[in-house]
Design an enzyme around this catalytic site. Sequence first.
Site, short mmCIF file in Angstrom:
data_model
loop_
_atom_site.label_atom_id
_atom_site.label_comp_id
_atom_site.label_asym_id
_atom_site.label_seq_id
_atom_site.Cartn_x
_atom_site.Cartn_y
_atom_site.Cartn_z
CD GLU A 29 -3.12 -0.89 2.16
OE1 GLU A 29 -4.26 -1.15 1.87
OE2 GLU A 29 -2.77 -0.56 3.31
CG HIS A 82 -8.66 6.85 1.46
ND1 HIS A 82 -8.56 6.61 0.11
CD2 HIS A 82 -8.09 5.80 2.08
CE1 HIS A 82 -7.98 5.44 -0.07
NE2 HIS A 82 -7.67 4.93 1.11
NE ARG A 132 -4.45 5.90 3.16
CZ ARG A 132 -5.02 5.09 3.99
NH1 ARG A 132 -5.48 5.53 5.13
NH2 ARG A 132 -5.14 3.82 3.70
CG HIS A 153 -9.88 7.35 5.43
ND1 HIS A 153 -10.89 6.44 5.22
CD2 HIS A 153 -8.76 6.61 5.64
CE1 HIS A 153 -10.40 5.21 5.29
NE2 HIS A 153 -9.11 5.28 5.57
NE ARG A 190 -4.92 5.88 9.17
CZ ARG A 190 -5.50 4.89 8.49
NH1 ARG A 190 -5.22 3.63 8.76
NH2 ARG A 190 -6.37 5.13 7.54
C1 LIG Z 1 -13.81 2.71 4.89
C2 LIG Z 1 -12.63 2.53 5.80
C3 LIG Z 1 -11.58 1.71 5.45
C4 LIG Z 1 -10.48 1.54 6.29
N1 LIG Z 1 -9.50 0.68 5.93
C5 LIG Z 1 -8.49 0.46 6.80
C6 LIG Z 1 -7.50 -0.52 6.52
O1 LIG Z 1 -7.55 -1.21 5.50
N2 LIG Z 1 -6.50 -0.70 7.42
C7 LIG Z 1 -6.41 0.03 8.57
O2 LIG Z 1 -5.47 -0.18 9.35
N3 LIG Z 1 -7.35 0.95 8.86
C8 LIG Z 1 -8.39 1.17 8.03
N4 LIG Z 1 -9.33 2.09 8.34
C9 LIG Z 1 -9.27 2.77 9.64
C10 LIG Z 1 -9.68 1.78 10.74
O3 LIG Z 1 -10.69 0.96 10.26
C11 LIG Z 1 -10.17 2.50 11.98
O4 LIG Z 1 -9.28 3.50 12.37
C12 LIG Z 1 -10.30 1.52 13.14
O5 LIG Z 1 -11.07 0.41 12.74
C13 LIG Z 1 -10.95 2.20 14.32
O6 LIG Z 1 -11.30 1.23 15.27
P1 LIG Z 1 -11.90 1.71 16.64
O7 LIG Z 1 -12.13 0.51 17.46
O8 LIG Z 1 -11.04 2.78 17.20
O9 LIG Z 1 -13.27 2.42 16.25
P2 LIG Z 1 -14.56 1.88 15.47
O10 LIG Z 1 -14.34 0.60 14.80
O11 LIG Z 1 -15.07 3.01 14.67
O12 LIG Z 1 -15.58 1.61 16.65
C14 LIG Z 1 -16.09 2.68 17.42
C15 LIG Z 1 -17.18 2.14 18.31
O13 LIG Z 1 -17.55 3.13 19.27
C16 LIG Z 1 -18.95 3.17 19.37
N5 LIG Z 1 -19.30 4.51 19.86
C17 LIG Z 1 -18.99 5.71 19.33
N6 LIG Z 1 -19.47 6.70 20.12
C18 LIG Z 1 -20.08 6.10 21.17
C19 LIG Z 1 -20.77 6.56 22.31
N7 LIG Z 1 -20.94 7.87 22.56
N8 LIG Z 1 -21.29 5.66 23.18
C20 LIG Z 1 -21.16 4.33 22.96
N9 LIG Z 1 -20.49 3.81 21.89
C21 LIG Z 1 -19.97 4.70 21.02
C22 LIG Z 1 -19.45 2.85 17.99
O14 LIG Z 1 -20.78 2.38 18.03
C23 LIG Z 1 -18.46 1.75 17.59
O15 LIG Z 1 -18.87 0.53 18.12
C24 LIG Z 1 -10.44 2.26 7.51
C25 LIG Z 1 -11.49 3.09 7.87
C26 LIG Z 1 -12.58 3.24 7.04
C27 LIG Z 1 -13.70 4.14 7.45
#
Ligand SMILES: Cc1cc2nc3c(=O)[nH]c(=O)nc-3n(C[C@H](O)[C@H](O)[C@H](O)COP(=O)(O)OP(=O)(O)OC[C@H]3O[C@@H](n4cnc5c(N)ncnc54)[C@H](O)[C@@H]3O)c2cc1C
Length: 494
Positions: free
Chosen positions: A113, A229, A276, A337, A372
Amino acid sequence: MKKYDVLIIGSGLSGLYTALKIDPSKEICILSKGKLMSGNTELAQGGIAATLSNDENELLSHIEDTLNAGAYYNDRQALKALVGTSNDIIDELVDLGVEFDKLDNGEYNLTMEGGHSSRRILHAGGDATGKEMMLALCEVVSKRANIDVIEDTMALDLIIQGDHCIGAFAINEEDNFYSIFAGDTVIATGGLGAIYKSTTNPKIATGDGVAMAYRAGVDINNMEFVQFHPTSFFTEKSGQRFLVSEAVRGEGAKLFNIEMERFMEKYDERMELAPRDIVSQSIFREMYDTWSDYVYLDITHCSKDYLMNRFPTIYNHLQVHGVHMEKDLVKVSPCEHYSIGGIITDIDGKSSCNHLYAVGECSSTGVHGANRLASNSLLECVVFGERVANMINKSREKVIFGSRKEVLIDKKFNFRTIRREVRQILQQYVGIVRNETDLKMAKRIITNHYDNLSKIKVTSKYYYETLNMVTCAMLIIDGALSRKESIGCHYRID
Ligand SMILES: Cc1cc2nc3c(=O)[nH]c(=O)nc-3n(C[C@H](O)[C@H](O)[C@H](O)COP(=O)(O)OP(=O)(O)OC[C@H]3O[C@@H](n4cnc5c(N)ncnc54)[C@H](O)[C@@H]3O)c2cc1C
């Protein structure tokens, strides 16, 4: 009122992984604003970066690529922790049931990537890495008797007693209000993309964790580093955009402007595989110069069979929109993104408030620097999730819960006009290219909304989401105004 040893706010990869690494003798509550799978994680396509050997040169190369993408603004100690444990972390994910794609010879099928100097990205289900990881982890979580998952319930504010966090207030879809007390609280609420008009994030990504931490006086930084992105699938509609993964460029896709000029050669010798920030800024420039809202992504050198197998999610989505990747150019444009800044943590995920941790996209561990590197964020969720869990497992301190009365006015109002204006302002004035005049204008409008919203207090999801959006917008604008130089994904044209 409910009491737990640990409250985890968020059920994405960081929240679930942290929960699974906490000693099963502890009672854990995971709160999810939507359904268990409703965050950014399940949308992750490209994969998870990992250095699969303990070869010193390989590790150093992953570190150097991350530093280079991050404009050398990264926290080196945190970065060493990220890369150094990536090999073991992949084994642990496999033990939890994640099946990464393999070649016929049984070795992992690694991809390339932008910004990476070698093939070190593992993926699952072709381009459904996040979904596959979430399905595996959800299955294990559902079997753990010490973990309560509460869906459709939004944390509103942290409960702070003296200098300790002792839980959070929350509200469910039926407007029932809870005080959830916990010895340790972990914020794992993900990103803030929904405060922009166009984003790859789902609409629940309103920056809740960062905003509630800010209200509690917890230290926040680097909010101006909002990553765009380069290649979201262009449609006329605003809102959530479908991502065409970086891995497509990793497999040789080229970028052309609408005059069919392969423009990346003007900007960076790494061409389409530059980091990026560089690709997004270059596309933005080309769109401006050619008066267009998009550029083209061309992967027509690959066969239909190969593309359907390697990128099934992307292939199917584009096909539904009448685009066949093996013969058609794909219209793409940059959109919001990933949030790099957030709640400042030390190397073990501890915030500036006692008994409060942050992990995943809402945290600011410093690993990403000013921009990132692709596929390092899923890795960050698990590496730092484990570190947070280790700290919580060691903690023997007992918190004495006090009681606190909230006087709240109940009101139904959806604040739609303010939300729309926030999205519009950020997209137009706080996007890829910024200047002081625009930022000051954005600040005036957003501060006005912040002041007005702060004067009222309404026990509703809409109120808090709107307040959180406005708070994060304000933090991004303040950061962007005070950082006068261009660095990483913060680009000041003045
Ligand atoms: C389309 C896309 C593609 C991506 N591709 C990649 C990739 O290939 N490789 C990579 O490394 N990263 C990628 N990323 C980035 C990566 O996916 C995210 O940074 C990472 O998954 C974030 O994980 P997280 O657990 O921090 O948050 P999330 O997975 O977003 O989870 C957040 C959680 O918090 C909960 N929440 C939010 N606010 C509240 C609240 N007030 N009360 C209770 N619950 C709440 C939500 O319901 C959710 O369950 C991508 C992101 C996107 C959007």
